[in-house]
Design a protein around this motif. Sequence first.
Motif, PDB file in Angstrom:
ATOM      1  N   SER A 264      50.231  28.945  41.974  1.00 20.36           N
ATOM      2  CA  SER A 264      51.369  29.714  41.475  1.00 20.36           C
ATOM      3  C   SER A 264      50.966  31.176  41.396  1.00 20.36           C
ATOM      4  CB  SER A 264      51.793  29.211  40.086  1.00 20.36           C
ATOM      5  OG  SER A 264      52.757  30.058  39.517  1.00 20.36           O
ATOM      6  N   LYS A 265      51.870  32.051  41.777  1.00 22.27           N
ATOM      7  CA  LYS A 265      51.564  33.484  41.788  1.00 22.27           C
ATOM      8  C   LYS A 265      51.228  33.999  40.397  1.00 22.27           C
ATOM      9  CE  LYS A 265      53.225  37.842  43.709  1.00 22.27           C
ATOM     10  NZ  LYS A 265      54.328  38.535  44.406  1.00 22.27           N
ATOM     11  N   LYS A 266      51.846  33.432  39.367  1.00 23.06           N
ATOM     12  CA  LYS A 266      51.598  33.902  38.000  1.00 23.06           C
ATOM     13  C   LYS A 266      50.195  33.559  37.513  1.00 23.06           C
ATOM     14  CE  LYS A 266      53.713  29.827  35.784  1.00 23.06           C
ATOM     15  NZ  LYS A 266      52.465  29.265  35.247  1.00 23.06           N
ATOM     16  N   ASP A 267      49.563  32.575  38.154  1.00 17.83           N
ATOM     17  CA  ASP A 267      48.201  32.189  37.763  1.00 17.83           C
ATOM     18  C   ASP A 267      47.128  32.923  38.550  1.00 17.83           C
ATOM     19  OD1 ASP A 267      49.216  30.338  35.945  1.00 17.83           O
ATOM     20  OD2 ASP A 267      49.352  28.766  37.476  1.00 17.83           O
ATOM     21  N   TYR A 268      47.546  33.768  39.495  1.00 18.55           N
ATOM     22  CA  TYR A 268      46.568  34.449  40.349  1.00 18.55           C
ATOM     23  C   TYR A 268      45.831  35.517  39.551  1.00 18.55           C
ATOM     24  CZ  TYR A 268      44.531  36.447  44.553  1.00 18.55           C
ATOM     25  OH  TYR A 268      43.657  36.874  45.500  1.00 18.55           O
ATOM     26  N   PRO A 269      44.478  35.535  39.609  1.00 21.03           N
ATOM     27  CA  PRO A 269      43.701  36.505  38.812  1.00 21.03           C
ATOM     28  C   PRO A 269      43.770  37.912  39.407  1.00 21.03           C
ATOM     29  CG  PRO A 269      42.236  35.189  40.172  1.00 21.03           C
ATOM     30  CD  PRO A 269      43.611  34.632  40.377  1.00 21.03           C
ATOM     31  N   LEU A 270      44.387  38.830  38.694  1.00 22.05           N
ATOM     32  CA  LEU A 270      44.501  40.209  39.169  1.00 22.05           C
ATOM     33  C   LEU A 270      43.393  41.097  38.624  1.00 22.05           C
ATOM     34  CD1 LEU A 270      48.375  40.681  38.871  1.00 22.05           C
ATOM     35  CD2 LEU A 270      47.052  40.233  40.941  1.00 22.05           C
ATOM     36  N   THR A 271      42.949  40.809  37.397  1.00 22.67           N
ATOM     37  CA  THR A 271      41.933  41.665  36.759  1.00 22.67           C
ATOM     38  C   THR A 271      40.568  40.999  36.700  1.00 22.67           C
ATOM     39  OG1 THR A 271      42.664  40.838  34.602  1.00 22.67           O
ATOM     40  CG2 THR A 271      43.640  42.894  35.385  1.00 22.67           C
ATOM     41  N   SER A 272      40.538  39.675  36.551  1.00 20.46           N
ATOM     42  CA  SER A 272      39.248  38.979  36.475  1.00 20.46           C
ATOM     43  C   SER A 272      38.816  38.562  37.874  1.00 20.46           C
ATOM     44  CB  SER A 272      39.357  37.746  35.573  1.00 20.46           C
ATOM     45  OG  SER A 272      40.335  36.851  36.073  1.00 20.46           O
ATOM     46  N   SER A 273      37.526  38.339  38.037  1.00 13.15           N
ATOM     47  CA  SER A 273      36.993  37.948  39.343  1.00 13.15           C
ATOM     48  C   SER A 273      36.963  36.428  39.461  1.00 13.15           C
ATOM     49  CB  SER A 273      35.588  38.514  39.517  1.00 13.15           C
ATOM     50  OG  SER A 273      34.736  38.031  38.493  1.00 13.15           O
ATOM     51  N   PHE A 274      36.769  35.939  40.683  1.00 14.87           N
ATOM     52  CA  PHE A 274      36.603  34.505  40.898  1.00 14.87           C
ATOM     53  C   PHE A 274      35.182  34.105  40.486  1.00 14.87           C
ATOM     54  CE2 PHE A 274      39.859  35.694  44.003  1.00 14.87           C
ATOM     55  CZ  PHE A 274      40.837  34.737  43.739  1.00 14.87           C
ATOM     56  N   PRO A 275      35.010  32.925  39.863  1.00 18.15           N
ATOM     57  CA  PRO A 275      33.655  32.479  39.504  1.00 18.15           C
ATOM     58  C   PRO A 275      32.740  32.468  40.721  1.00 18.15           C
ATOM     59  CG  PRO A 275      35.317  31.059  38.493  1.00 18.15           C
ATOM     60  CD  PRO A 275      36.045  31.964  39.437  1.00 18.15           C
ATOM     61  N   TYR A 276      31.581  33.102  40.597  1.00 24.19           N
ATOM     62  CA  TYR A 276      30.676  33.270  41.731  1.00 24.19           C
ATOM     63  C   TYR A 276      30.178  31.941  42.284  1.00 24.19           C
ATOM     64  CZ  TYR A 276      26.715  31.870  38.902  1.00 24.19           C
ATOM     65  OH  TYR A 276      25.852  31.138  38.134  1.00 24.19           O
TER      66      TYR A 276
END
Length: 421
Positions: free
Chosen positions: A143-155
């Motif tokens: 879902s677009k609302k769940d997409y992380p805009l400020t946090s990074s993806f877990p490495y």
Amino acid sequence: MKLQCDVEVVNRMLPTFGMKSRGKGARAVLSIGKHLDKTSQRCNVYMMICTAKDRTGSKYKLKDNIEKFFTWFVEEGKATVRLKEPAVDICLSKADANSLKNFLSAARLADRGSDASSLPLSTLTPVRARDVEQPKKKLSIVSKKDYPLTSSFPYSLEQLQVSYCKLSRVDMRMLSLKALRKLDLSNNHIKKLPATIGDLGCLSELVLHNNHLEVFSEALCLSTLQRTLQLLDLSQNRLQSLPTQFCQLRELVNLKVDDNKLVFLPFHLGRLTKLRFLSVAHNQLAVLPGDFRKLRLENLDLFGNPFVQPNPLDHTMRLTFPVSLQELASRAVVNLRVPYGPHLIPAHLCQDLELAKICDCGRFCVGFYIKTCVSMNLHQVSHTVVLVDDMGGTDAPVQQHFCSLSCYSEFLDNSLQRGIR
């Protein structure tokens, strides 16, 4: 100075009591900082290890207290620090190699008693629960609302799905996930793939179903994906062709290119010797490449393509008499397997040699040949075949090349005899 990694603290006295260590580390945050020694009332530099079970941390004095560093596998994110008092080995693993090197350098300086002002010290405070959680390996965003805009993806991600988010391009943050094995970007609006996807050295599955792709670049075919990629789903896109270099992806087991606009398949498709599942339904294929005969599949789907009705008498003549010297030399290079490359001959000649066609007689032809197409039952290359058309057929036209008039004539004679029988 802080470091996130797996840590196991091994007491070297355990064997004395007939005991063994667990041999398994726990996720931890290591810090190097000052701490007031209540006994001496002096500030000393300590290493503190915080885990999920002990978030307040255990402290170990560093000055003149490190017996040895074991760093043989530091490039793999592993190292061991042996302390004098207490008699423990602090075993570090699953760390970022550069961060680990910096941390060990700071520990060495602290052990030597270097001026504290020259050390990159941290405050020795309890850590947050999320800092010592086990690394996340799988993440699904639909879902677009769940997409992380400020946090990074877990490495630490090994599987990442980002679907239904209306992405128009691949987020470059995804391309820093070096442990990624499966990347699912299906059901977005992606038009172009960055060449840096090829830098994901562990990627074995790439799913791009239902996007707006118009090109699959040569750079991806020549990247590390050659050694890792096993599943590729390009179905429901806008591809009109796949590059010749596509057949360099020789680890492919499963290929899906349904519902595109493909008018032909790569010439050397037969080089994909590990391919077992191939789906090219609902494209614009009129004929299959001659190399298609080399495939050994478990499942094949070619339904919904406008295949032509093969007629061996319909042919394309690309023979001249006499055959040119360049053609004779090219045939000799291929037939005799003479090594070649752009360092020896012009690059355009290398490309021509890469597209050499094999005649019924077993010899090769390059730019001069006779071409026709013949019918082939697809069960010759696949155990299971989805019907090619609504009439229940499992035959499809395959290109056939001949190096000379005599080879073509012999083929026609044999075809005529089979027809009479």
